[in-house]
Scaffold this motif. Sequence first.
Motif, PDB file in Angstrom:
ATOM      1  N   LEU A   1      21.950 -37.275 -45.124  1.00 48.81           N
ATOM      2  CA  LEU A   1      21.230 -36.002 -45.217  1.00 48.81           C
ATOM      3  C   LEU A   1      21.388 -35.375 -46.597  1.00 48.81           C
ATOM      4  CD1 LEU A   1      22.058 -34.594 -41.680  1.00 48.81           C
ATOM      5  CD2 LEU A   1      19.824 -35.371 -42.497  1.00 48.81           C
ATOM      6  N   HIS A   2      22.576 -35.497 -47.180  1.00 51.20           N
ATOM      7  CA  HIS A   2      22.758 -34.993 -48.547  1.00 51.20           C
ATOM      8  C   HIS A   2      21.946 -35.828 -49.531  1.00 51.20           C
ATOM      9  CE1 HIS A   2      25.980 -32.721 -46.685  1.00 51.20           C
ATOM     10  NE2 HIS A   2      26.164 -32.053 -47.814  1.00 51.20           N
ATOM     11  N   ARG A   3      21.813 -37.114 -49.245  1.00 53.02           N
ATOM     12  CA  ARG A   3      20.969 -37.960 -50.095  1.00 53.02           C
ATOM     13  C   ARG A   3      19.516 -37.493 -50.032  1.00 53.02           C
ATOM     14  NH1 ARG A   3      18.440 -43.722 -49.806  1.00 53.02           N
ATOM     15  NH2 ARG A   3      18.267 -44.138 -52.031  1.00 53.02           N
ATOM     16  N   ILE A   4      19.051 -37.156 -48.833  1.00 57.17           N
ATOM     17  CA  ILE A   4      17.679 -36.646 -48.702  1.00 57.17           C
ATOM     18  C   ILE A   4      17.536 -35.342 -49.474  1.00 57.17           C
ATOM     19  CG2 ILE A   4      16.040 -35.655 -47.061  1.00 57.17           C
ATOM     20  CD1 ILE A   4      16.152 -38.736 -47.158  1.00 57.17           C
ATOM     21  N   ALA A   5      18.523 -34.449 -49.362  1.00 59.05           N
ATOM     22  CA  ALA A   5      18.465 -33.192 -50.115  1.00 59.05           C
ATOM     23  C   ALA A   5      18.406 -33.473 -51.613  1.00 59.05           C
ATOM     24  CB  ALA A   5      19.682 -32.320 -49.782  1.00 59.05           C
TER      25      ALA A   5
END
Length: 689
Positions: free
Chosen positions: A234-238
């Motif tokens: 999810l942090h990668r998507i952000a």
Amino acid sequence: MTEILKDGSAYLDFIEAKLKRRILELDASILQGKQDIERMNAYYWENYTEMDEYGYENYDNQQALFREMQAGEDEMRLQRRLYRMVDNPFFGRVDFCYDGDDEPEIFYIGIGNFAENAGAVPLIYDWRAPVSSLFYDYEKGPASYEAPVGTINGEIMSRRQYKIRGGRIIYELESDLKIDDDVLMQELGSAGDNRLKNIIRTIQKEQNAIIRNTTDRILVIQGAAGSGKTSIALHRIAYLLYHDRGSLKSSNVLILSPNGIFADYISQILPELGEENIRELTFDLYAYRQLRDIVNDCEDRYDLLEQELAAKNVKDSSFLAMYEYKQSREFTDLMESFILTLEDELMNFHDVVYRGTTFSEEEIIEFFYERFPETPLLSRMQEIADYFIDQIETLHRKDLDPEEKELLTEEFLSMYELRDYYKIYNRFLSFAGLETLPDVPLEKRFLKYEDVYPMLYMKNRLELLRPDSTVKHLIVDEMQDYSWLQYTVLSQMFKCRMTILGDRSQTLSGTPNDVLTFLPGIYRKNIRMLSIDKCYRNTVEIAEYANHLEGIEGIDLIDRHGSPVQEINVSEISQAVRFIADSVTEASAETMAVITLTEGTASSVSRSLRDALSAKGYDTANRFSLLNKNSRNFKKGLTVTTFYLSKGLEFDKVFILFPETKIQSDLITRAKYIAATRAMHELCVITLS
């Protein structure tokens, strides 16, 4: 200003004042925007009947209104982010001296960029900004970061970490590796929440490398239980939404999650990071939506799992062998052979005559086999019909009416003996020497789970497939629970970049499913596979207990200790319920779970436990819930659920309530491992003998 920059407390006061002033400016601007929209609406409705006959003025007014509304939404989104920043404006600071300079430049790092005006130098740098990688990847000493102009070299003179709450500094630490670990330990040791939390204050170097990866099209992450796989994804998507903001929006991202509760559980992270939430659904639901014109209903993975858990012997579990066969490459190869036979067996060619123009059977056959051989079989006659309609319209110099086109197209489609995928699939089962599905009308058609993805694969092979172009990045969570066939179907339906993550040790079957052995064969050179073997969730005692169950070695554990794992035996469920009720009412944990083997046990225990807790004055209305596969919300307090629905979740304290098994079962051992690794601080294993 330099002196303020050097003093974290003074800089906090400075930033808070700037943030509050900017919020007030946005208040006024948003209010003015609403008034402008109201005036534009009023003008439009007062004058639209007198606007020019070609609609240019009408169009211009609508576009102006749209731009005004979009600007207002952008300002409100910015305002929401600034409100969050007032409470906690920054968490890190790096004093970086560029090569050739005498004095360091000071960068404060927070959840998002903040500058007084557009285009001005940021007062706070977004954690995703290139310069912020210095905070995550280096200690004091030589360092570099990748900027749009190339590699920037220099030296980190100082690196600080902050914890700020309510606009007040809780601590400020001159940060080196040891202090990083101390901060991480404080975060890991804190009470759990009913939502997955962001990890931007404690992102580790190896995690940061994955988060900031922009080069690999298919990134596969094999991670141990508790290694933070979902948070990293999810942090990668952000990060990608920040890095590729010109081409990627939140609406372009889809996550295939393990269950319906997952969307609620992860719903806090992206908004906290200044992004809109992404779309989420289970792959089984996605598959059903693709098949709903063919069947009325389908089993899902959990239906199959409950059947497996209910099986008493090898004979009862023979359906599992059939499921595995129907997910295999061998079965798919047999289907491909069958599809080749359909090119002849399914067709009844004949002449088509329309308005004196004949498209002969011989010509149609030539087009079918020679002109459109690459078009999927059940879309091929549509292509030929479109060609003939184009010829008719060209000859008569006039477009056909929609009704005429439909009738003429249907004439071509009638050359298929059969177009019902359900019946075609039944023919294939007969071809394969297998039991066929009941011959019933659509409203009574029900697919066993073993047939869901084979039928979807066949549908994708027989008709012209248009991959979902709105999805530009796909996240596949719990990757170990997908078969070879399911990944093959995914590769058919999604041509976008992917982040695939999971843990082979948490496979929902008796046999571990290592997808890393076959994914390269599906995605070829586009794939990169990484492993993360550091466990952040569990105490040493819990992690060692869980790893011993599965015989897992080589996991790097954070040196965080807690209570020993408690193991007790009971002869009746009522004893377990009394013990759990007493423990829950005495516990201070924010999140707790009772994890059972089957849905039936979870429902039964939930009823008894609710009554027992209510009698003790526990707030069951607000702090008690039963999670099943239809649940959509996750609450604090006590949760009762099955091991398979607990995947991806974490709790302060977990009670495992499993029956005693005289015969060693790999599935039950794996179920206990999954349940045990949900516990962050305390674990109690209750065996019902």
